[in-house]
Design a protein around this motif. Structure first.
Motif, mmCIF file in Angstrom:
data_model
loop_
_atom_site.group_PDB
_atom_site.id
_atom_site.type_symbol
_atom_site.label_atom_id
_atom_site.label_comp_id
_atom_site.label_asym_id
_atom_site.label_seq_id
_atom_site.Cartn_x
_atom_site.Cartn_y
_atom_site.Cartn_z
ATOM 1 N N GLN A 161 -4.643 -0.234 -8.549
ATOM 2 C CA GLN A 161 -3.203 -0.301 -8.786
ATOM 3 C C GLN A 161 -2.524 -1.221 -7.766
ATOM 4 O O GLN A 161 -1.626 -1.996 -8.112
ATOM 5 C CB GLN A 161 -2.592 1.102 -8.709
ATOM 6 N N ILE A 162 -2.975 -1.162 -6.518
ATOM 7 C CA ILE A 162 -2.422 -2.036 -5.478
ATOM 8 C C ILE A 162 -2.725 -3.491 -5.797
ATOM 9 O O ILE A 162 -1.848 -4.360 -5.733
ATOM 10 C CB ILE A 162 -2.981 -1.643 -4.097
ATOM 11 N N ARG A 207 0.846 -1.206 0.000
ATOM 12 C CA ARG A 207 0.000 0.000 0.000
ATOM 13 C C ARG A 207 0.886 1.264 0.000
ATOM 14 O O ARG A 207 0.862 2.060 0.959
ATOM 15 C CB ARG A 207 -0.936 -0.006 1.197
ATOM 16 N N LYS A 208 1.611 1.442 -1.072
ATOM 17 C CA LYS A 208 2.449 2.634 -1.194
ATOM 18 C C LYS A 208 1.558 3.868 -1.334
ATOM 19 O O LYS A 208 0.504 3.820 -1.982
ATOM 20 C CB LYS A 208 3.369 2.507 -2.406
ATOM 21 N N LEU A 235 -1.240 5.248 -4.446
ATOM 22 C CA LEU A 235 -1.750 4.209 -5.344
ATOM 23 C C LEU A 235 -3.229 3.961 -5.080
ATOM 24 O O LEU A 235 -3.683 3.956 -3.933
ATOM 25 C CB LEU A 235 -0.976 2.898 -5.138
ATOM 26 N N SER A 236 -3.979 3.750 -6.162
ATOM 27 C CA SER A 236 -5.391 3.403 -6.021
ATOM 28 C C SER A 236 -5.516 1.934 -5.637
ATOM 29 O O SER A 236 -4.555 1.158 -5.731
ATOM 30 C CB SER A 236 -6.122 3.649 -7.341
ATOM 31 N N GLU A 266 -0.703 -5.419 -8.494
ATOM 32 C CA GLU A 266 0.620 -5.907 -8.113
ATOM 33 C C GLU A 266 0.566 -6.891 -6.954
ATOM 34 O O GLU A 266 1.609 -7.349 -6.479
ATOM 35 C CB GLU A 266 1.515 -4.726 -7.741
#
Length: 435
Positions: free
Chosen positions: A83-84, A75-76, A79-80, A87
């Motif tokens: 998007q999480i 959970r950078k 990021l949506s 990856e």
């Protein structure tokens, strides 16, 4: 140390390019140990996730009763969710002692084969007691979802795609003594004459051999189950069916937790490539699509077994027989399956009218075959549960589950033997229900 892990090491199979990580997942009940070992595995695969702006978290799935399944996300900031999830990695650690039930080398072969046909997420790495693969976005089914017409028709299409397009993997290195690759004895590999191993019959034979035999009662039980398997093989293994040798590449474990309802939109397969026919069909008709996960029990099998096994899962682990599919529901499912299956197998030669397919006749034939196999899943999972009761560390009453599942088999066996002197069990009543 993570730095000691060979870069790009494979799992020992010269044909495989899957990275092997020489670490284990700690499946103890101590959650801190779980998190620590899972994190070490994830960072061995994704060292960039150790950066200062990374926030690695784990989500535990609890739908299964054998393996540990964790979703790892980073959970950078910025990021949506999409998007999480794009990856995200699934970490699956094998249940304690399950190597006696499952050929893990074979499981990897299954996964790589399904990847080739766009029917499995990318396998990223194996480790000492599990594997990691890409997360499939979507909703995990519950038993009630399987009973929704739009979902069970999507399941029918996906099973048909498996059966029609994926070739069966059989062992080929058989020595003069009949031992296959040194793993099995001839009495296991040759349990069903004319059916190349492995197959669902050899799997059940292997499991019966693995049952505990320390007491007279256990020895007697093993002998009785061996006698029943021999009876099943004589009656069912040589019946004609779909696929070469009457076998298809079957999942053999299509419970609700192994069915993922994909996000709505144009149909794509789990690798994102999408079969153009499916894309067009789903886009025009907005049909749901599903994917399957967990291929540890996948093996060549009669199609009727795979379907009968899936229908049994409509009742979930509680084995609620009141909600099993009626004859009308099974026929609707099978008609969709047959239509998809014959749209995907090699088309008949041009002008060869003898090769045309009567889909309704094929559907009725398969419906009857599934009826014939309806008691076999109870036998299969009953033996499995007897073994799990002796090896598993999971808090689940496998012994009672074995009693229930084997009870399904005996009820079917009584019906096959024409024993009408007893009250018809609920499962048999529901299976006979028309609408």
């Amino acid at each position: 140390m993570d730095s000691d892990i060979p870069n790009g090491a494979t799992n020992g199979d010269p044909m495989s390019q899957i990275q092997y990580i020489p670490l284990s997942y700690d499946s103890s009940n101590d959650s801190s140990n779980d998190d620590s070992s899972a994190r070490r595995l994830i960072l061995a695969l994704r060292p960039e996730w150790s950066s200062p702006d990374s926030k690695v978290e784990f989500v535990r799935f609890t739908d299964g009763i054998t393996n540990t399944l964790l979703k790892a996300v980073n959970r950078k900031p910025g990021l949506s969710k999409a998007q999480i999830d794009s990856e995200a990695i699934l970490l699956r650690a094998y249940g304690h002692g399950t190597d006696v039930l499952i050929d893990r080398h074979r499981e990897t072969q299954n996964h790589e084969l399904l990847m080739k046909y766009g029917l499995a997420p990318k396998l990223l790495a194996r480790f000492e007691n599990g594997m990691m693969y890409r997360f499939i976005q979507g909703k995990v089914c519950q038993p009630a979802d399987l009973r929704e017409p739009s979902i069970y028709l999507a399941v029918a299409r996906r099973i048909a795609q498996w059966h029609a397009t994926v070739p069966c993997l059989h062992e080929t290195n058989t020595g003069s003594n009949g031992v296959t690759n040194g793993h099995h004895s001839p009495s296991i590999d040759l349990i069903a004459p004319g059916k190349p191993p492995p197959n669902v019959w050899t799997v059940m034979q292997k499991w019966i051999r693995a049952l505990p035999t320390k007491t007279e009662a256990q020895l007697k039980r093993q002998s009785e189950l061996q006698e029943q398997l021999s009876w099943l093989v004589r009656g069912l293994s040589q019946r004609p069916g779909l696929g070469k040798n009457g076998l298809v590449f079957a999942h053999c474990d299509l419970l609700s937790g192994n069915v993922i309802i994909e996000p709505k939109g144009p149909g794509t397969n789990v690798n994102g490539a999408g079969d153009i026919r499916e894309v067009c069909q789903n886009t025009l008709q907005q049909q749901p699509s599903v994917s399957f996960i967990d291929y540890e029990y996948a093996t060549p099998s009669p199609a009727a077994f795979d379907l009968a096994n899936h229908f049994a899962e409509w009742g979930g682990f509680d084995c609620d027989y009141r909600v099993l599919p009626t004859r009308a529901q099974r026929l609707e499912f099978i008609r969709e399956y047959i239509h998809t299956y014959f749209s995907l197998v090699k088309p008949p030669a041009e002008g060869d009218e003898s090769s045309s397919v009567d889909e309704e006749a094929e559907s009725q034939r398969l419906l009857a075959e599934v009826d014939m196999f309806r008691g076999v899943p109870g036998f299969y999972w009953g033996i499995w549960a007897l073994i799990q009761a002796t090896i598993s560390h999971i808090d689940f009453d496998y012994a009672q589950y074995a009693v229930v599942r084997l009870g399904e088999y005996w009820a079917w066996r009584d019906a096959m033997d024409g024993k009408h002197d007893k009250e018809v069990p609920l499962r048999e009543q529901r299976w006979a229900q028309v609408e």
